[in-house]
Structure formats: C-alpha cells, structure tokens
Design a protein around this motif. Structure first.
Motif, short mmCIF file in Angstrom:
data_model
loop_
_atom_site.label_atom_id
_atom_site.label_comp_id
_atom_site.label_asym_id
_atom_site.label_seq_id
_atom_site.Cartn_x
_atom_site.Cartn_y
_atom_site.Cartn_z
N LYS A 584 0.83 -1.20 0.00
CA LYS A 584 0.00 0.00 0.00
C LYS A 584 0.88 1.26 0.00
N LEU A 585 1.98 1.20 0.72
CA LEU A 585 2.90 2.34 0.76
C LEU A 585 3.51 2.60 -0.62
N LEU A 586 3.87 1.53 -1.29
CA LEU A 586 4.42 1.68 -2.63
C LEU A 586 3.42 2.35 -3.54
N GLU A 587 2.15 2.00 -3.34
CA GLU A 587 1.12 2.54 -4.20
C GLU A 587 0.81 3.99 -3.87
N LYS A 588 0.58 4.28 -2.57
CA LYS A 588 0.13 5.62 -2.21
C LYS A 588 1.21 6.54 -1.66
N GLU A 589 2.35 5.98 -1.31
CA GLU A 589 3.50 6.72 -0.82
C GLU A 589 3.35 7.31 0.57
N THR A 590 2.16 7.84 0.88
CA THR A 590 1.94 8.32 2.24
C THR A 590 0.66 7.68 2.76
N LEU A 591 0.73 7.17 3.97
CA LEU A 591 -0.48 6.60 4.58
C LEU A 591 -0.70 7.27 5.93
N TYR A 592 -1.89 7.77 6.15
CA TYR A 592 -2.21 8.33 7.46
C TYR A 592 -2.70 7.22 8.38
N SER A 593 -2.66 7.47 9.68
CA SER A 593 -2.95 6.40 10.64
C SER A 593 -4.32 5.76 10.37
N ALA A 594 -5.33 6.59 10.06
CA ALA A 594 -6.67 6.03 9.84
C ALA A 594 -6.66 5.01 8.70
#
Ligand code: ADP
Ligand code: ZN
Length: 611
Positions: A584-594
C-alpha cells in the motif's frame, strides 16, 4: 521559480555610501600599482661596475641610454636591467662598440618606457573595470538601473500585492504546510488583533525542503493571501567580497519592509548566510558573520518594536544553520515542504495544465504514478516540455506520447542533479517504513499514536514514520523505552526479512536505539548487573572504571539484541500484514494512521491482535 510576477526594484532611501566606493577604488588602485611596480621590479637594478663586468663577459645584447639612465637587455632574452651612468665615462662607447652591443639614445624628457604605459593604463582601467563590475552586479540583482553607489542597498525584489498572482489555490498539495502557514496570514491581515491582546507571535518561519518543492511559491502565496507586500532576496545576495556590505544590505532590506508593514520578508537559501559561525576555513568569514549578526539583530528587534512583519526563510540544509537562528523569537517555527506524494503530484499536474489543452487519452493520475521523486518544479517542467513537443508537431492538444517523451527528458535532467530512486530503492524503503510502523502498532499503549508513514524522501532519509505526542512525558516507563527501541529496529528487521542484503538506511535508527538503551543502563538503573547507579560520562572521559565501561557496553548490546530478536519474530509472524502495508505504501507513498488502521483492520489505539 518559473513564474514571477512583474518585479519592481526597491527605491532606496538613506544616504548613499559613496565613501565605501571611494575606499574600494583607492584600495584597488593601490593594489594595482603595487602589482605593476612589482612587475617593473623584474627589471634588475645593477651597479655600474657590475654592468661593466657584464659587458666584459659579453653577456649584454643591447642598451638604451636616456640621460644618465641606462636600460639594457641580457643575451638570455629575459633579463632586463637598469643602471646609472656616472657623470662622464669615456670608456663606455668604445666598449659597447668593441663587444658589438646595440645601443641607442633618447631625450630624457620624452622618456616613456613600456611599463610607464602599463602603469598609466592600469590607473585608468582599474577604477573603470570596478565601476563596470558594480554596474553589472547591481543590474542582475535589482532588475533596475545599476549604480555603483548602491552597493550597501538591499538587492531585494519587492512585489506589491497587486502584482502577486499566487495564492493558496496556486499551491497544489502541501496540505500540512498550508495549514501551518494559515496563522501567519491571519496575523498579517489583522495585526491589531494580536497587538491588543499583547500576544507574542512567531515572526520567523523556516521552510525546509529540497529545491523545487514550492518553498518560494508558498511564501509568495502567503503574501497573496494576506494581500501584503513581499520582499524577496536570496541569501547569496548578501554575500559580498567587501566586509560590511552584506550587513548593510540586511539593514536596508528590513528598513524597507518596516516602511511597508505589514509585509513579508522572504530569504531564499538562508544557508548562504546562516551557516553556523566559525565554520569554513580561514578568512572571508567576517563578512558572513557580520551579515548573520545583523540578521539576528533585526529579528530580535521585532520583540520591542512590534512591527507586523513575517520573515520566511528557505533552506534544504537545516542541519548546517547556526543554532542562534533557532532561538525563540527568531526562526522558531519550522514548516516542512516535502517532495509531493502521489495525490499532490496529481494536483500539481492539474494546476499547471489549466492553461494547456490536453488530449482525452491522458490520465494525469497515471502520470503522477509514474513520476515518484519529481518535485513540483519538475512537474511544472514536465507539462511545459510536453506542451512544447505538441506545438512542434502542430498538434491540437498534448497527447500521452508527448508526456512520455517529456518525462524522459525531465528524468535525464534530474538524474544529473539528484539521486533518483529506483523501483528497488522504493521497495526497500516501503518495507523499512512498514517495519517501523508495525512494531509501533504492536505496542500501542506504550508509544505516541502513529500519525503517518511515508516513503517520500525527506532530506537524506528515504522515508519517515511520524508519531504525534499525546502529552508531554516527564517519566518514561521501561516498557516505553523497550517499545521505542523495538519500533526503531523494525526498519532494519523488515529489510532483513524480505531482502537478501540490508542497506545503510538504518544508521540513524540504530544510533537512536543505542542511545535509548544507554540511558536505560546508565541513568535509570534498569539492569541487574549494574544496579541502581548513575554512570555519567564526563568531559575528561568516563567517571567509572574501564571494567564498568565494558559491562555497560555488554548490557547495552544485550538490550538491543533482545529487542531485535523479538522484532524479527513479530515481523516474521505477521509477514502478511507487513506485505500489505508495504504494498500500500508503494502505491500511495503516504499513509495516514486512519488508512493504516483500516487496511490492517484494527481498532485505533487498541491492542493489536498479533498472530
Ligand atoms: P523552491 O523555492 O522550494 O525551490 P519554488 O517555489 O521555486 O521551489 O518552485 C518552483 C516552481 O515549481 C513553482 O514556481 C511552481 O511552478 C512549481 N511548484 C512547486 N511546488 C508546487 C506546488 N505545490 N503546486 C504547484 N506548483 C508547484
Ligand atoms: Zn528507519
């Protein structure tokens, strides 16, 4: 910067600093003359007897007589000499004839040797050249008529509100930075509100981020939003060869800003002046230090004068700045301007393609996906290159093909300047950060809540896992310290689990983890073998014996080893979650806690049900 509102040079006030210029010209002229006389001195001055000696030895090629002065050249073709002929020396002419030395005369009053000519030329040319140089440098900085008498004037460009086209709508993405800057807009719009309440407000904001990520744009957008004048200057404009000029430029800049308050002063590349004092080798620092001191003085002045001025400074090297700049009342607010993540890249592409007609087959979201590591400036450039390519081919709109070509072009340019992230780098970085984050979630009660995880490079770090402190912590439990270490080690442990070799990316994690472990051992009595004793290092070495030092090192290593094994086990047992998070990180680069809680299907801040 690609877009600039029309600029208007500052009309300077105050008495011109003619004397500086005069001093400079004088010094230069004297230096020039000394050099020339030095050159002239390569003509050796000989005693007459020595000259006769040389004549006898047949070493002289030619002489030239002017009154009682005799100038000559040796046969080696290099050495020139001069000497003075005594009142009457009847031996001279026959001797010259005998040794077949060429000779000639000139009338003493019309004597005009080659170096006299150069000396004269130098005297005329030096001030002229200097004059020209100043004119040039003024012209490039001020955008207005250059003038030698303006050396001490600020080279800032001033933008009146009517000429500032940018506002927060021009800045795509950068959500957090914009949020943090809102306070300043409010202050600039209605300073009386703050004055009435006697509130102390931050005047200095440091914008930190790699070039091209929109620091200048953000600063200008703040001015646009607040509708106040914007003074912009680069740190390197303060740096001059002549001591005192930089400082007087700073003074002038702030005087201008005060006159137009409420206003914004923007200093790009503040590291050029703000490097910590005493760094660098040898001379040449006086000027910079004076400039920096003047800047600090101006910032401190606000505390008593209460002008509504916000000073924004940009840098990508916050680590080299003088600590004095960070003191309260100076640049005590720091706003990160990171590389844009996927969403922001798409938004930036949209903003910049507003005036470009783009073919329907182009999906800007896809282009955003294909441009990790691009700055806002790169993206603006990408659109521009694509548009140029389309125009060259007389197309009616910009196609996907144009974008492909443009991307390659921009990428090549970037590779020369920066380290480009390969797909493999991104993957390692994603697992590294996912490892940190999972270990963090593993100990929810003991750590600050997770805020966001990102694989957008930031400074030298490839990724970052942020937490939000919930409360000021005065006491830390042993559990908290262990949990901190485990989440720090999570990065490397994940790399080791997934990839064959590990990277150097965990250095600062290890450093931090080791420090926490050291504190547990040396300060907080959290080990059996060393007991409840505080072991403090002193300036003159350690206050404890080498044997104790050995024990301390052993205990630190034991703590780290134990935490690392546990971390490896947890990550191994939860490999599915690690993979999910990394992908998911590779896809979106930034992930918020939610997003992370949702992805892993866990309750926020609840104990994580690990396998
Ligand atoms: P920096 O000051 O950080 O080096 P600039 O503010 O000069 O970067 O950015 C250069 C250009 O890149 C801007 O003028 C703008 O065209 C584009 N740009 C950068 N960031 C953004 C953004 N967030 N939104 C829109 N355009 C951007
Ligand atoms: Zn790390």
């Amino acid at each position: 910067m690609t877009k600039k509102p029309t600029k208007k040079p500052i009309l300077n006030g105050g008495a011109p600093k003619n004397f500086i210029v005069l001093v400079v010209i004088l010094v230069a002229a004297i230096a020039g003359m000394t050099l020339l006389t030095d050159y002239a001195r390569q003509t050796q001055s000989l005693k007459y007897s020595k000259f006769l000696n040389l004549v006898e030895k047949d070493q002289i090629k030619s002489v030239f007589v002017s009154g009682q002065d005799l100038f000559g050249e040796l046969k080696d073709g290099v050495t020139r000499f001069e000497t003075t002929i005594p009142q009457s020396d009847s031996r001279l002419w026959p001797m010259l004839e005998k040794h077949s030395i060429e000779y000639g005369f000139t009338n003493p009053s019309s004597q005009f040797s080659w170096w006299h000519l150069i000396l004269l030329l130098g005297l005329i040319l030096t001030p002229l050249t200097l004059w020209y140089m100043f004119k040039q440098s003024r012209g490039s900085g001020g955008g207005g008529g250059g003038n030698i008498f303006n050396m001490g004037k600020s080279r800032a460009k001033m933008f009146m509100p009517s000429t500032i086209k940018d506002n927060f709508n021009s800045v795509a993405g950068a959500v957090e930075a914009k949020e943090e800057l809102k306070d300043f807009i409010d202050f600039l719009k209605s300073p009386e509100k703050y004055k009435r309440l006697g509130a102390k407000i931050t005047r200095g904001v440091l914008l930190v981020g790699e070039p091209g990520n929109g620091k200048t744009l953000l600063a200008r957008a703040v001015a646009g939003e607040a509708q106040c004048p914007f003074f912009s200057i680069s740190g390197s404009d303060f740096i001059e060869v002549f001591v005192g000029v930089g400082a007087s430029r700073v003074r002038d800049l702030f005087a201008q800003a005060r006159k137009h308050a409420p206003s914004i002063v923007f200093i790009d590349e503040i590291d050029a002046v703000g490097r910590h004092r005493g760094s660098g080798l040898g001379g040449g620092n006086d000027e910079r230090e004076q400039t920096l001191n003047q800047l600090l003085t101006e910032l401190d002045g606000f505390e008593t004068t209460h002008e509504s001025i916000i000073v924004m400074a940009a840098t990508n090297r916050p680590d080299v700045l003088d600590k004095a700049l960070y003191r309260p009342g100076r640049f005590d607010r720091r706003v990160e301007v990171p590389y844009p993540d996927l969403k922001s890249r798409e938004a930036i592409l949209k903003v910049h393609s507003r005036s470009v007609s783009i073919s329907k087959d182009v999906d800007l979201g896809k282009i955003a996906r294909g441009t990790p590591g691009f700055t806002g400036a790169d993206l603006a450039n990408l659109i521009n290159e694509a548009a140029i390519s389309a125009s060259k081919k007389n197309q009616k709109d910009v196609t996907l093909e144009d974008f492909e070509g443009a991307r390659d072009k921009v990428t090549v340019g970037k590779e020369l300047k920066t380290v480009m992230l390969t797909e493999e780098d991104r993957k390692i970085s994603a697992y590294h950060e996912a490892g940190h984050a999972l270990m963090h979630l593993m100990n929810p009660k003991d750590l600050d809540p997770l805020h966001k995880v990102s694989i957008i490079p930031r400074g030298r770090a490839l990724g970052v896992t942020h937490t939000l402190p919930e409360r000021e912590k005065y006491n830390k439990t042993q559990n908290e310290m262990v949990a901190t270490i485990e989440s720090l080690l999570g990065g490397r442990a994940a790399e080791e689990l997934v990839f064959e070799s590990v990277t150097t990316g965990a250095y600062s994690d290890f450093k931090h983890a080791t420090e926490v472990a050291r504190q547990m051992v040396c300060y907080y009595g959290m080990t059996q073998s060393l007991g409840k004793v505080v072991y403090l290092p002193t300036d003159r070495g350690d206050s404890y014996s080498p044997r104790t030092a050995e024990k301390i090192d052993k205990e630190i290593k034991a703590i780290l080893d134990k935490c690392y094994s546990k971390t490896q086990k947890v990550l191994n047992d939860n490999r599915d979650k690690l993979d999910l998070l990394a992908e998911k990180l590779l896809e979106k680069e930034t992930l918020y806690s939610a997003e992370i809680y949702e992805l892993l299907n866990i309750e926020p801040r609840q104990d994580f049900k690990f396998n």
